[in-house]
Motif scaffolding. Structure first.
Motif, mmCIF file in Angstrom:
data_model
loop_
_atom_site.group_PDB
_atom_site.id
_atom_site.type_symbol
_atom_site.label_atom_id
_atom_site.label_comp_id
_atom_site.label_asym_id
_atom_site.label_seq_id
_atom_site.Cartn_x
_atom_site.Cartn_y
_atom_site.Cartn_z
ATOM 1 N N ALA A 45 0.932 -1.297 -0.118
ATOM 2 C CA ALA A 45 0.070 0.007 -0.047
ATOM 3 C C ALA A 45 0.930 1.241 0.018
ATOM 4 O O ALA A 45 0.445 2.305 -0.705
ATOM 5 C CB ALA A 45 -0.962 -0.017 1.401
ATOM 6 N N ASN A 46 2.175 1.310 0.685
ATOM 7 C CA ASN A 46 2.950 2.396 0.451
ATOM 8 C C ASN A 46 3.478 2.742 -0.640
ATOM 9 O O ASN A 46 3.966 3.863 -0.935
ATOM 10 C CB ASN A 46 3.830 2.032 1.526
ATOM 11 N N LYS A 47 3.514 1.651 -1.584
ATOM 12 C CA LYS A 47 4.024 2.033 -2.881
ATOM 13 C C LYS A 47 3.099 2.252 -4.092
ATOM 14 O O LYS A 47 3.451 2.661 -5.189
ATOM 15 C CB LYS A 47 4.649 0.516 -3.314
ATOM 16 N N LEU A 48 1.773 2.240 -3.803
ATOM 17 C CA LEU A 48 0.614 2.471 -4.664
ATOM 18 C C LEU A 48 0.122 3.783 -4.190
ATOM 19 O O LEU A 48 0.279 4.138 -3.301
ATOM 20 C CB LEU A 48 -0.575 1.226 -4.320
ATOM 21 N N ALA A 49 -0.339 4.421 -5.419
ATOM 22 C CA ALA A 49 -1.169 5.761 -5.186
ATOM 23 C C ALA A 49 -2.412 5.570 -5.633
ATOM 24 O O ALA A 49 -2.652 4.929 -6.624
ATOM 25 C CB ALA A 49 -0.265 6.877 -5.742
ATOM 26 N N THR A 50 -3.323 6.482 -5.307
ATOM 27 C CA THR A 50 -4.849 6.346 -5.589
ATOM 28 C C THR A 50 -5.137 7.201 -6.559
ATOM 29 O O THR A 50 -4.933 8.435 -6.667
ATOM 30 C CB THR A 50 -5.973 6.644 -4.200
ATOM 31 N N CYS A 51 -5.682 6.961 -7.834
ATOM 32 C CA CYS A 51 -6.346 7.672 -8.954
ATOM 33 C C CYS A 51 -7.135 8.816 -8.475
ATOM 34 O O CYS A 51 -7.926 8.425 -7.314
ATOM 35 C CB CYS A 51 -6.728 7.114 -9.910
ATOM 36 N N PRO A 52 -7.042 10.122 -8.784
ATOM 37 C CA PRO A 52 -7.999 11.129 -8.171
ATOM 38 C C PRO A 52 -9.412 10.942 -8.910
ATOM 39 O O PRO A 52 -10.318 11.630 -8.359
ATOM 40 C CB PRO A 52 -7.318 12.439 -8.315
ATOM 41 N N PHE A 53 -9.408 10.369 -10.006
ATOM 42 C CA PHE A 53 -10.531 10.103 -10.656
ATOM 43 C C PHE A 53 -11.453 9.006 -10.474
ATOM 44 O O PHE A 53 -12.799 8.792 -10.614
ATOM 45 C CB PHE A 53 -10.225 10.262 -12.189
ATOM 46 N N ASN A 54 -10.850 7.817 -9.863
ATOM 47 C CA ASN A 54 -11.309 6.726 -9.564
ATOM 48 C C ASN A 54 -10.625 5.915 -8.564
ATOM 49 O O ASN A 54 -9.475 5.585 -8.812
ATOM 50 C CB ASN A 54 -11.600 5.913 -10.787
ATOM 51 N N GLN A 61 3.346 4.582 -7.496
ATOM 52 C CA GLN A 61 3.425 5.937 -7.183
ATOM 53 C C GLN A 61 4.427 6.506 -8.603
ATOM 54 O O GLN A 61 4.151 7.827 -8.770
ATOM 55 C CB GLN A 61 4.154 6.280 -5.922
ATOM 56 N N THR A 62 5.382 5.685 -8.823
ATOM 57 C CA THR A 62 6.209 6.381 -9.956
ATOM 58 C C THR A 62 5.213 6.475 -11.327
ATOM 59 O O THR A 62 5.689 7.291 -12.095
ATOM 60 C CB THR A 62 7.241 5.413 -10.473
ATOM 61 N N GLU A 63 4.228 5.814 -11.508
ATOM 62 C CA GLU A 63 3.540 5.998 -12.759
ATOM 63 C C GLU A 63 2.122 6.688 -12.650
ATOM 64 O O GLU A 63 1.436 6.824 -13.630
ATOM 65 C CB GLU A 63 2.977 4.547 -13.165
ATOM 66 N N ILE A 64 1.883 7.335 -11.434
ATOM 67 C CA ILE A 64 0.526 8.009 -11.098
ATOM 68 C C ILE A 64 0.312 9.235 -12.287
ATOM 69 O O ILE A 64 -0.731 9.609 -12.685
ATOM 70 C CB ILE A 64 0.553 8.311 -9.835
ATOM 71 N N SER A 65 1.297 10.041 -12.466
ATOM 72 C CA SER A 65 1.240 11.197 -13.337
ATOM 73 C C SER A 65 0.834 10.740 -14.610
ATOM 74 O O SER A 65 -0.013 11.376 -15.401
ATOM 75 C CB SER A 65 2.515 11.992 -13.420
ATOM 76 N N HIS A 66 1.554 9.573 -15.175
ATOM 77 C CA HIS A 66 1.065 8.970 -16.437
ATOM 78 C C HIS A 66 -0.491 8.500 -16.349
ATOM 79 O O HIS A 66 -1.138 8.806 -17.515
ATOM 80 C CB HIS A 66 2.100 8.037 -16.989
ATOM 81 N N HIS A 67 -0.772 8.108 -15.540
ATOM 82 C CA HIS A 67 -2.177 7.379 -15.406
ATOM 83 C C HIS A 67 -3.068 8.618 -15.267
ATOM 84 O O HIS A 67 -4.256 8.561 -15.953
ATOM 85 C CB HIS A 67 -2.119 6.463 -13.923
ATOM 86 N N ILE A 68 -2.850 9.598 -14.558
ATOM 87 C CA ILE A 68 -3.705 10.747 -14.601
ATOM 88 C C ILE A 68 -3.986 11.496 -15.924
ATOM 89 O O ILE A 68 -5.178 11.628 -16.246
ATOM 90 C CB ILE A 68 -3.253 11.820 -13.316
ATOM 91 N N SER A 69 -3.090 11.524 -16.851
ATOM 92 C CA SER A 69 -3.056 12.048 -17.975
ATOM 93 C C SER A 69 -3.886 11.184 -18.949
ATOM 94 O O SER A 69 -4.670 11.573 -19.987
ATOM 95 C CB SER A 69 -1.706 12.569 -18.546
ATOM 96 N N SER A 70 -3.877 9.968 -18.762
ATOM 97 C CA SER A 70 -4.472 9.060 -19.558
ATOM 98 C C SER A 70 -5.794 8.164 -18.930
ATOM 99 O O SER A 70 -6.320 7.306 -19.616
ATOM 100 C CB SER A 70 -3.603 7.972 -20.087
ATOM 101 N N CYS A 71 -6.177 8.640 -17.781
ATOM 102 C CA CYS A 71 -7.110 7.782 -17.278
ATOM 103 C C CYS A 71 -8.608 8.075 -17.931
ATOM 104 O O CYS A 71 -9.081 8.972 -18.199
ATOM 105 C CB CYS A 71 -7.436 8.221 -15.746
ATOM 106 N N ASP A 72 -9.489 6.936 -17.973
ATOM 107 C CA ASP A 72 -10.587 6.935 -18.908
ATOM 108 C C ASP A 72 -11.553 7.683 -18.148
ATOM 109 O O ASP A 72 -12.595 8.414 -18.649
ATOM 110 C CB ASP A 72 -11.186 5.612 -19.152
ATOM 111 N N ASP A 73 -11.641 7.479 -16.798
ATOM 112 C CA ASP A 73 -12.695 8.234 -16.040
ATOM 113 C C ASP A 73 -12.282 9.801 -15.866
ATOM 114 O O ASP A 73 -12.985 10.423 -15.555
ATOM 115 C CB ASP A 73 -12.389 7.640 -14.405
ATOM 116 N N LYS A 74 -11.183 10.271 -16.215
ATOM 117 C CA LYS A 74 -10.803 11.843 -16.466
ATOM 118 C C LYS A 74 -11.976 12.262 -17.518
ATOM 119 O O LYS A 74 -12.478 13.409 -17.108
ATOM 120 C CB LYS A 74 -9.568 11.924 -16.895
#
Length: 167
Positions: A45-54, A61-74
């Protein structure tokens, strides 16, 4: 596109747990499972980040910025924001034409129009000063049934009045 959208809403669809890759959880139970599994695997859990859209999207955590820019729920949230701003500009406030009805009550007038008899506890009748019957002496009448009397003392001593001599 439409088929994938319907597929993602299927409550029976199996989703892989981000905390334990061996677990497959039904989509309808996934949010509850995430909470439980986060407590059971604090190191992951310390290594994972939660998406702000879902909140179901748990991403390293290293991939969260890429996920935020490409998240379908965004795109869904952005579309909602656009619709709200459009509706905000189109809405015009309509003033209410409702008015408070006139009050027909006059408590002062009602007070003067009342009869002069008042309720007094444990008396049969009471006549006020301005009553025609005020010169008649009224006899005190008890409201207790015949054969009953008011006790002269309490059977029990109240705790705050306890001074050592209970009756």
């Amino acid at each position: 596109m439409e088929e994938t959208y319907i597929d993602s809403l299927d409550p029976e669809k199996l989703l892989q747990c981000p905390y334990d890759k061996n677990l497959q959880i039904r989509a309808c139970r996934f949010p509850y499972h995430l909470i439980k599994c986060r407590k059971n695997h604090p190191d992951v859990a310390n290594k994972l980040a939660t998406c702000p859209f879902n909140a179901r999207h748990q991403v390293p955590q290293t991939e969260i910025s890429h996920h935020i820019s490409s998240c379908d729920d965004k795109s869904c949230i952005e579309q909602d924001i656009v619709n709200q701003t459009r509706n905000l500009g189109q809405e015009t406030l309509v003033e209410s034409t409702w008015q408070c009805p006139p009050c027909d009550e006059d408590w002062d007038k009602d007070l003067w129009e009342q009869t002069s008899t008042l309720f007094v506890w444990s008396t049969a009748n009471y006549c006020g000063k301005n009553s025609p019957a005020s010169n008649i002496v009224m006899e005190h009448k008890s409201n207790l049934a015949s054969g009953m009397r008011v006790p002269k003392s309490l059977r029990y001593v109240l705790p705050w009045k306890n001074n050592g001599n209970a009756q």
